[in-house]
Design a protein around this motif. Structure first.
Motif, short mmCIF file in Angstrom:
data_model
loop_
_atom_site.label_atom_id
_atom_site.label_comp_id
_atom_site.label_asym_id
_atom_site.label_seq_id
_atom_site.Cartn_x
_atom_site.Cartn_y
_atom_site.Cartn_z
N SER A 37 -86.12 -12.76 -82.47
CA SER A 37 -84.72 -12.70 -82.05
C SER A 37 -84.34 -11.28 -81.65
N GLY A 38 -84.73 -10.31 -82.49
CA GLY A 38 -84.45 -8.91 -82.16
C GLY A 38 -85.12 -8.46 -80.89
N HIS A 39 -86.36 -8.89 -80.71
CA HIS A 39 -87.10 -8.52 -79.50
C HIS A 39 -86.47 -9.12 -78.24
N LEU A 40 -86.15 -10.39 -78.30
CA LEU A 40 -85.57 -11.06 -77.14
C LEU A 40 -84.21 -10.47 -76.77
N ALA A 41 -83.48 -9.99 -77.78
CA ALA A 41 -82.16 -9.43 -77.51
C ALA A 41 -82.23 -8.18 -76.64
N VAL A 42 -83.32 -7.41 -76.75
CA VAL A 42 -83.44 -6.16 -75.96
C VAL A 42 -84.53 -6.27 -74.91
N LEU A 43 -85.00 -7.47 -74.61
CA LEU A 43 -86.09 -7.65 -73.66
C LEU A 43 -85.78 -7.09 -72.27
N PRO A 44 -84.54 -7.17 -71.77
CA PRO A 44 -84.29 -6.60 -70.43
C PRO A 44 -84.51 -5.10 -70.34
N TRP A 45 -84.62 -4.40 -71.46
CA TRP A 45 -84.86 -2.96 -71.46
C TRP A 45 -86.25 -2.70 -72.07
N PRO A 46 -87.30 -2.70 -71.23
CA PRO A 46 -88.68 -2.71 -71.72
C PRO A 46 -89.02 -1.60 -72.71
N ALA A 47 -88.63 -0.36 -72.42
CA ALA A 47 -89.00 0.74 -73.31
C ALA A 47 -88.38 0.55 -74.68
N ARG A 48 -87.09 0.18 -74.69
CA ARG A 48 -86.42 -0.06 -75.95
C ARG A 48 -87.01 -1.28 -76.66
N ALA A 49 -87.36 -2.31 -75.86
CA ALA A 49 -87.89 -3.55 -76.45
C ALA A 49 -89.20 -3.29 -77.20
N ARG A 50 -90.05 -2.43 -76.63
CA ARG A 50 -91.32 -2.14 -77.30
C ARG A 50 -91.09 -1.43 -78.63
N ALA A 51 -90.16 -0.47 -78.64
CA ALA A 51 -89.87 0.25 -79.89
C ALA A 51 -89.26 -0.69 -80.93
N VAL A 52 -88.34 -1.55 -80.49
CA VAL A 52 -87.71 -2.48 -81.41
C VAL A 52 -88.75 -3.46 -81.97
#
Length: 833
Positions: free
Chosen positions: A791-806
């Motif tokens: 859920s946390g990953h999908l929430a920030v998926l449109p922002w790839p760099a942030r998504a990887r860190a999250v």
């Protein structure tokens, strides 16, 4: 033969496979008839094994297994279709066709054998292939008990020395050895062109195994015969075979009371003759000989007939055990009543394994529609397991017996439980009247039942309605028997002594379970071997080190045809739904504790089974992707697929990451590559292709997002700690072992108390239950953590760099919660007070 050789190669292979299957089926048919045909047990699989050796694909092995299961049923159980017609009236041809259609359910071990043998043979030698195939055969029969309990080992009943091995491993153990002997001969035939040295080792194995069996049998036979020759008190027991069959037809023609009247009068007359001429101390009548509820009369006439039986026992001063019905608040049972002189009814046994879809219909399957399809289906309920009953003579002599009714004697568990409870003999009640015109069925039933005596070393008295009634001694020898259709009395002496101990009684029906554990360990070793091989998930350098001609390390991928991908995805989805079902059941019904066998059955059937099946598909189609001389090279087993790099122009990520993340490659011709490629790190594969000169590009915004998702997910994985075997098999043992030990001390007085009381099988079953309980709890906890991470990953998926860190942070936190949370929770529970 010339016609086959003249055909094209694929057709020639199919023709040879079919010819081999037919040859093995003919040998099976002869072997099942018994007598001197037992020698065919050493070669009956040989033609089929040679055909399996020539199969190069999993689908080919599956097809061969399916065809062999059909041939097995047609060759060995042709009579069963006619018997079903006699019982149900559906017609011989439709009954036989139905049996052939459901042959994978009737003989699933054949398919399991072909698949496991093929899979192991692809990466291991012939010895391990033979052991794995034999293990798959007996493990499948253990996990999926067959309708008639048949296995290849039963065919060795006429071989007096060889059959004695059954007290070590049961009929399943003999089956295991027979398969290995067949494998040794098949390997010798396959290597015949390489000289005598190549042939010598497998041929020696095929000769030594029967020699060892015979040597053990001769030694064991001499010790048992010596023990049997020692003097001991005895009881004389007579079995009454009245040969009155087809009760339903007789009821329709003459009425229930008239039929029961004739049955009792006939049995009374034969029983009096047994007492007068044979001096019987106890009498046995067959299964359901008294076709109503004894002790629970439905009418005044029924009560009078009950009293008449009791009066007969009192008047003759002889014990009586007979088949009847029993009744309680839960329903009606197929039962055996035990009467003693001067005491009347002293107890009853209820049949544990009623015949499915005739005597018994499971509650989950029952309903008006099924009853309309199967009007003959009964409504008896299964009993609660083995009981030891008394045959008590008028002078006080007592024989402890374990009763088995019909199908009860096709499985080892009840006889073994009876031996552990102190039984001195087996008493079998059966109504084999539907075998009247098919004596091969009655002979098979007797052969299967005789193995219960070998496994437990208990003598057996087996009474039937119209044959084959028999005395079986502790060595499995049929000392005397009646013929089909006889009206007869069979009498003999049964010694009042305890049986010698056997491995089967101590350990239970252990061979199938041990074979399953062997296969599980083999699978774990295979996984660990792949685990240690560098792949996409651990090879970070592969993303940028490719040159135009070669790449330094291959990438692990899975090549899935559309049908196999859908199948694997559905299986993974089914496992997820099963987990959700279990979680909801615990939240709404059971409470937040794993405290019932139903939960464990759901876990095994609805979660583990589809998950393992999905993993197996991915394992079978696993491949290695590398770049060599301008080609994308995909190696899958012995198969090598090459695709020119300049022909790969597009890649589209799978929209739904099931059974994992993956891509479809588009070619310059406009077509798509026939297989989907499941890969953990999609961008790593694409960079390797582009660095080597391919014009490939991702198509669509969704593909971009899915590729970023795959990269973040792959780089957040710790292969060791995140492996399912570590999380859900090894880690649950840490709390399960001390909890199980504590339970053993409380319930049985010591760590191995249950083993000493009930045997190894019971002790291992208890350990397995505790292990499964902790595995279920941890899997539910892991699923909850996974939901948070995704859920946390999908929430920030449109922002790839942030998504990887999250993703990386959430995965690390969930890992800490999983592995550290359990000890902390246990500490809180222990020290809260």
């Amino acid at each position: 033969m010339q016609a086959i050789l003249a055909q094209p190669r694929p057709i020639r292979r199919v023709s040879a496979s079919i010819a081999s299957i037919v040859a093995s089926a003919v040998l099976l048919s002869l072997y099942a008839r018994g007598g001197n045909a037992w020698v065919l047990g050493f070669v009956l699989l040989l033609p089929w094994l040679l055909a399996l050796n020539a199969v190069n694909t999993l689908s080919g092995a599956l097809l061969n297994g399916w065809l062999m299961s059909v041939a097995f049923v047609a060759a060995v159980f042709m009579w069963f279709g006619a018997a079903l017609d006699a019982y149900t009236g559906i017609g011989s041809a439709p009954a036989m066709l139905m049996l052939c259609v459901i042959s994978p359910l009737l003989q699933p071990q054949v398919i399991a054998f072909a698949l496991v043998r093929h899979l192991v043979g692809r990466s291991h030698g012939t010895v391990l292939r033979a052991l794995a195939g034999a293990s798959a055969w007996v493990a499948c029969e253990w996990l999926w008990p067959k309708l008639l309990g048949d296995t290849l080992g039963h065919g060795l009943l006429p071989a007096s020395w060889l059959r004695q091995v059954a007290d070590l491993g049961g009929a399943a153990g003999i089956t295991f050895l027979l398969i290995l002997i067949n494998e040794g001969l098949a390997q010798a035939v396959a290597l015949r062109g390489k000289g005598i040295r190549a042939v010598l080792l497998p041929l020696a194995a095929a000769v030594v195994l029967p020699a060892l069996m015979a040597g053990y049998g001769a030694l064991r036979l001499s010790t048992i015969e010596s023990a049997l020759s020692e003097p001991a008190a005895s009881m004389r027991i007579a079995m009454v075979q009245a040969n009155i069959v087809d009760y339903e037809r007789l009821r329709r023609e003459r009425g229930t009371y008239a039929v029961v009247r004739e049955i009792l009068d006939t049995h009374f007359a034969l029983s009096r003759a047994a007492i007068e001429h044979h001096g019987a101390d106890a009498l046995l009548w067959s299964e359901t000989v008294y076709p109503t509820t004894f002790g629970h009369p439905r009418s005044d006439d029924g009560a009078a007939l009950d009293r008449e039986i009791l009066d007969f026992v009192a008047a003759t001063n002889v014990a009586l055990a007979f088949g009847t019905y029993d009744l309680d608040a839960a329903g009606e049972y197929n039962a055996a009543a035990f009467l003693a002189p001067g005491a009347g009814l002293i107890g009853s046994y209820r049949k544990t394994h009623p015949f499915p879809l005739t005597e018994y219909v499971p509650a989950w399957l029952d309903g008006p529609r099924l009853r309309s399809w199967l009007p003959w289906a009964g409504s008896w309920r299964p009993g609660s397991g083995a009981r030891v009953m008394l045959l008590r003579a008028a002078d006080g002599r007592e024989l402890n017996v374990v009763p088995l009714i019909c199908l009860d004697d096709t499985r080892p568990d009840l006889a073994i439980d009876g031996a552990r409870l102190g039984a001195q003999a087996i008493v079998g009640f059966s109504n084999d009247s539907w075998f009247t015109d098919y004596p091969i069925g009655a002979r098979l039933h007797l052969a299967v039942a005789a193995f219960r005596s070998i496994e437990t070393r208990l003598p057996q008295l087996r009474v039937t309605t119209n044959g084959l009634s028999a005395f079986v001694d502790p060595t499995g020898a049929v000392l005397a028997s009646t013929a089909i259709g006889d009206r007869a009395v069979l009498a003999g002496e049964v010694p009042l002594r305890d049986p010698p101990p056997t491995v089967m009684v101590r350990w239970g029906d252990w061979v199938g379970g041990a074979a399953g554990v062997f296969l599980l360990l083999l699978a774990i070793v295979s996984i660990l071997r792949r685990w240690r091989t560098p792949g996409a998930s651990t090879d970070r350098s592969a993303t940028g080190s490719a040159t135009a001609s070669t790449v330094s390390a291959a990438i692990d991928v899975v090549l899935l045809a559309p049908g196999w991908r859908v199948t694997a995805a559905l299986l993974k989805g089914a496992a997820g739904i099963g987990l959700l079902w279990l979680a909801l059941r615990m939240l709404l019904t059971d409470g937040l504790q794993v405290n019932s066998l139903v939960q464990i059955k759901i876990y095994a059937g609805a979660i583990l089974t589809p998950a393992i099946a999905a993993w197996a598909i991915q394992h079978v189609f696993a491949a290695r992707a590398s770049i060599d001389a301008g080609m994308l090279v995909l190696r899958q087993g012995h198969q090598r697929i090459e695709i020119p790099l300049d022909r790969i122009i597009t890649a589209q990520a799978w929209r739904l990451p099931l059974p994992g993340t993956g891509v479809r490659l588009g070619l310059a011709s406009g077509a798509r590559f026939a297989h989907g490629i499941a890969v953990a790190d999609i961008p790593a594969l694409l960079r390797a292709l582009t660095d080597a000169g391919s014009p490939v590009r991702l198509v669509g915004a969704e593909s971009m997002l899915m590729a970023d998702y795959a990269t973040a997910r792959a780089r957040a994985i710790w292969p060791r700690l995140d492996h399912p075997l570590v999380k859900f098999a090894l880690f649950p043992l840490i709390p399960a072992l001390p909890a199980f030990r504590l339970h053993q001390h409380i319930a049985f007085g010591g760590t191995f108390g249950e083993y000493y009381t009930y045997g190894l099988a019971a002790w291992l079953s208890g350990l397995l239950v505790w292990w499964a309980a902790w595995s279920i709890g941890l899997m539910l906890f892991a699923a909850a953590l996974r939901i948070v991470v995704e859920s946390g990953h999908l929430a920030v998926l449109p922002w790839p760099a942030r998504a990887r860190a999250v993703r990386h942070a959430l995965a690390a936190l969930s890992r800490i919660a999983f592995y550290a949370g359990l000890p902390m929770w246990l500490a809180v529970r222990l020290f809260a007070d």
